[in-house]
Write a protein that holds these residues in place. Structure first.
Motif, PDB file in Angstrom:
ATOM      1  N   SER A  40      -5.691 -17.964  35.618  1.00  0.00           N
ATOM      2  CA  SER A  40      -4.948 -17.545  36.817  1.00  0.00           C
ATOM      3  C   SER A  40      -4.655 -16.046  36.779  1.00  0.00           C
ATOM      4  O   SER A  40      -4.735 -15.353  37.792  1.00  0.00           O
ATOM      5  CB  SER A  40      -3.658 -18.340  36.945  1.00  0.00           C
ATOM      6  N   ASP A  41      -4.319 -15.516  35.567  1.00  0.00           N
ATOM      7  CA  ASP A  41      -4.064 -14.076  35.439  1.00  0.00           C
ATOM      8  C   ASP A  41      -5.322 -13.258  35.695  1.00  0.00           C
ATOM      9  O   ASP A  41      -5.290 -12.222  36.365  1.00  0.00           O
ATOM     10  CB  ASP A  41      -3.519 -13.754  34.043  1.00  0.00           C
ATOM     11  N   ALA A  42      -6.466 -13.712  35.137  1.00  0.00           N
ATOM     12  CA  ALA A  42      -7.727 -12.987  35.324  1.00  0.00           C
ATOM     13  C   ALA A  42      -8.124 -12.961  36.790  1.00  0.00           C
ATOM     14  O   ALA A  42      -8.563 -11.925  37.313  1.00  0.00           O
ATOM     15  CB  ALA A  42      -8.828 -13.632  34.489  1.00  0.00           C
ATOM     16  N   GLU A  43      -7.952 -14.081  37.497  1.00  0.00           N
ATOM     17  CA  GLU A  43      -8.294 -14.121  38.918  1.00  0.00           C
ATOM     18  C   GLU A  43      -7.371 -13.228  39.731  1.00  0.00           C
ATOM     19  O   GLU A  43      -7.802 -12.550  40.670  1.00  0.00           O
ATOM     20  CB  GLU A  43      -8.244 -15.561  39.420  1.00  0.00           C
ATOM     21  N   ALA A  44      -6.086 -13.207  39.364  1.00  0.00           N
ATOM     22  CA  ALA A  44      -5.138 -12.351  40.084  1.00  0.00           C
ATOM     23  C   ALA A  44      -5.487 -10.878  39.896  1.00  0.00           C
ATOM     24  O   ALA A  44      -5.439 -10.091  40.844  1.00  0.00           O
ATOM     25  CB  ALA A  44      -3.713 -12.631  39.592  1.00  0.00           C
ATOM     26  N   ASN A  45      -5.862 -10.489  38.664  1.00  0.00           N
ATOM     27  CA  ASN A  45      -6.260  -9.099  38.415  1.00  0.00           C
ATOM     28  C   ASN A  45      -7.513  -8.720  39.201  1.00  0.00           C
ATOM     29  O   ASN A  45      -7.624  -7.625  39.734  1.00  0.00           O
ATOM     30  CB  ASN A  45      -6.516  -8.875  36.919  1.00  0.00           C
ATOM     31  N   ARG A  46      -8.447  -9.655  39.256  1.00  0.00           N
ATOM     32  CA  ARG A  46      -9.688  -9.374  39.965  1.00  0.00           C
ATOM     33  C   ARG A  46      -9.426  -9.204  41.462  1.00  0.00           C
ATOM     34  O   ARG A  46      -9.971  -8.317  42.106  1.00  0.00           O
ATOM     35  CB  ARG A  46     -10.691 -10.498  39.707  1.00  0.00           C
ATOM     36  N   GLN A  48      -6.681  -8.223  42.784  1.00  0.00           N
ATOM     37  CA  GLN A  48      -5.873  -7.025  42.983  1.00  0.00           C
ATOM     38  C   GLN A  48      -6.733  -5.765  42.990  1.00  0.00           C
ATOM     39  O   GLN A  48      -6.498  -4.850  43.753  1.00  0.00           O
ATOM     40  CB  GLN A  48      -4.852  -6.940  41.847  1.00  0.00           C
ATOM     41  N   ARG A  49      -7.763  -5.735  42.130  1.00  0.00           N
ATOM     42  CA  ARG A  49      -8.592  -4.538  42.015  1.00  0.00           C
ATOM     43  C   ARG A  49      -9.503  -4.339  43.223  1.00  0.00           C
ATOM     44  O   ARG A  49      -9.694  -3.258  43.703  1.00  0.00           O
ATOM     45  CB  ARG A  49      -9.448  -4.600  40.753  1.00  0.00           C
ATOM     46  N   VAL A  50     -10.117  -5.397  43.713  1.00  0.00           N
ATOM     47  CA  VAL A  50     -11.075  -5.293  44.802  1.00  0.00           C
ATOM     48  C   VAL A  50     -10.351  -5.517  46.118  1.00  0.00           C
ATOM     49  O   VAL A  50      -9.823  -6.586  46.358  1.00  0.00           O
ATOM     50  CB  VAL A  50     -12.204  -6.338  44.640  1.00  0.00           C
ATOM     51  N   THR A  51     -10.329  -4.480  46.942  1.00  0.00           N
ATOM     52  CA  THR A  51      -9.732  -4.624  48.261  1.00  0.00           C
ATOM     53  C   THR A  51     -10.856  -4.574  49.285  1.00  0.00           C
ATOM     54  O   THR A  51     -11.479  -3.532  49.488  1.00  0.00           O
ATOM     55  CB  THR A  51      -8.728  -3.491  48.526  1.00  0.00           C
ATOM     56  N   VAL A  52     -11.111  -5.690  49.882  1.00  0.00           N
ATOM     57  CA  VAL A  52     -12.173  -5.782  50.876  1.00  0.00           C
ATOM     58  C   VAL A  52     -11.555  -5.592  52.250  1.00  0.00           C
ATOM     59  O   VAL A  52     -10.580  -6.262  52.582  1.00  0.00           O
ATOM     60  CB  VAL A  52     -12.881  -7.158  50.791  1.00  0.00           C
TER      61      VAL A  52
END
Length: 199
Positions: A40-46, A48-52
């Motif tokens: 869940s943390d890894a998906e949240a970070n991902r 957060q970084r990519v703003t489409v």
């Protein structure tokens, strides 16, 4: 082919269990030095970084704006000689030295474009004598430009070999000669040295 296995042969499940139970030798350098993050943390970070952007028009507008800002920075750098924002073609101490070397010298080649326009005007006129004269003048000027290019390129190669023996100077001489074909006022990046100055 279809007979039952003997009881002595270990089943594949028990063989796998024994392999898992055996201690595996790990390379100590292969450790990553941190615990694996939760999914869940890894998906949240991902996320957060990519703003489409919401739509394509917005993405295209942002891209155009980014390119416009980058071009504006490069234009300012070309006018001011700021080394940090110059295009890749003009960056580096070798290219800067080649520019300064050409800008500090008089050359026949920098008057090639105005002379070519004059020759073109003379050749358009319907006077045969003027047309012959323009052709001869153009050939004479072209020979002078070639001789001048040879002189400048030989001097620049020698200066680059003395000043930057370890640097890669590939393409710097041709870059400087193409710059030399332009009028001094129209050169970009703007000349940083005066005529007669040593770069």
């Amino acid at each position: 082919m279809f007979r039952r296995r003997s009881d002595e042969a270990p089943s594949s499940a028990t063989a796998l269990a024994e392999q898992d139970a055996a201690p595996q030798s790990r390379d100590p350098q292969a450790k990553k030095g941190r615990p694996t993050p939760k999914r869940s943390d890894a998906e949240a970070n991902r996320r957060q970084r990519v703003t489409v952007p919401k739509d394509r028009k917005e993405a295209a507008r942002q891209s155009r704006e980014r390119l416009r800002v980058q071009r504006e920075k490069q234009r300012e750098a070309l006018l001011n000689g700021d080394e940090r924002a110059l295009p890749a073609r003009d960056k580096g101490p070798v290219r800067r030295f080649a520019r300064d070397y050409m800008d500090s010298r008089w050359s026949v080649a920098e008057f090639f474009l105005p002379f070519a326009v004059l020759i073109l005007v003379l050749s358009v006129l319907r006077v045969p004598l003027l047309q012959l004269l323009s052709t001869l003048l153009f050939l004479l000027f072209l020979i002078l430009v070639v001789i001048d290019f040879a002189r400048l390129s030989f001097g620049l190669r020698r200066a680059l070999a003395n000043r930057f023996p370890e640097e890669n100077a590939r393409g710097a001489v041709m870059y400087a000669l193409m710059r030399n074909l332009q009028l001094r006022r129209l050169r970009l990046p703007k000349p940083q040295v005066k005529r007669g100055e040593h770069p």
